[in-house]
Motif scaffolding. Structure first.
Motif, PDB file in Angstrom:
ATOM      1  N   UNK A 130      44.086  11.920  47.855  1.00 16.14           N
ATOM      2  CA  UNK A 130      43.395  12.328  48.478  1.00 16.14           C
ATOM      3  C   UNK A 130      42.619  12.876  48.762  1.00 16.14           C
ATOM      4  N   UNK A 131      43.757  13.742  49.684  1.00 16.91           N
ATOM      5  CA  UNK A 131      43.353  14.773  50.569  1.00 16.91           C
ATOM      6  C   UNK A 131      43.585  16.275  50.151  1.00 16.91           C
ATOM      7  N   UNK A 132      43.736  16.281  48.518  1.00 15.95           N
ATOM      8  CA  UNK A 132      44.126  17.438  48.064  1.00 15.95           C
ATOM      9  C   UNK A 132      42.530  17.925  47.992  1.00 15.95           C
ATOM     10  N   UNK A 133      41.682  17.632  47.615  1.00 14.41           N
ATOM     11  CA  UNK A 133      40.417  18.191  46.955  1.00 14.41           C
ATOM     12  C   UNK A 133      39.749  19.084  48.557  1.00 14.41           C
ATOM     13  N   UNK A 134      40.285  17.950  49.470  1.00  6.87           N
ATOM     14  CA  UNK A 134      39.223  18.393  50.628  1.00  6.87           C
ATOM     15  C   UNK A 134      40.370  19.065  51.253  1.00  6.87           C
ATOM     16  N   UNK A 135      41.466  19.258  50.789  1.00  7.62           N
ATOM     17  CA  UNK A 135      41.780  20.649  51.328  1.00  7.62           C
ATOM     18  C   UNK A 135      41.804  22.067  50.529  1.00  7.62           C
TER      19      UNK A 135
END
Length: 137
Positions: free
Chosen positions: A2-7
């Protein structure tokens, strides 16, 4: 994850910020009589503060709020008119979209309201109003 798009979004915004700072730096070096280096480096954070103030001020029309939110959504989304991986042109469309929205926002709200909400220095305000093609009454 889930954190890859945010990053990826954060990295894109940081890269856009760095490109804008470099362009402002180069402009300030070529035109020291127009803008000080300090004003050029503060312009982007001051613009973000202005947009936040415009969105939260009750006197601002709903259309202006929608323009600003639409601009922020456009800048955050990975889909652009010109993909960001294309050198120079990839970020040029973002700059053009920001300039067009800034012009529309200032023309709809008026330069006096923008000046009252501006938290930066006078040089930065003068640059923003000049980019928008309006003069302060």
């Amino acid at each position: 994850m889930w954190w890859e798009p945010v990053l990826a979004i954060l990295a894109g915004l940081l890269l856009l910020y760095a490109v804008a700072l470099v362009l402002l730096y180069l402009y300030a070096r070529r035109h020291p009589e127009t803008v000080s280096m300090r004003s050029a480096m503060r312009l982007l954070p001051d613009l973000l503060r202005l947009f936040r103030s415009l969105v939260t001020t009750p006197e601002v029309p709903t259309v202006v709020r929608m323009l600003i939110v639409g601009l922020l959504v456009y800048l955050v989304l990975p889909i652009d008119l010109v993909p960001d991986f294309i050198p120079v042109l990839g970020y040029a469309d973002d700059v053009i979209v920001v300039a067009v929205v800034l012009r529309a926002v200032i023309r709809r709200t008026g330069p006096d309201l923008v000046a009252s909400l501006w938290k930066g220095d006078d040089d930065g305000l003068r640059i923003v109003l000049r980019l928008a093609g309006v003069s302060r009454a």
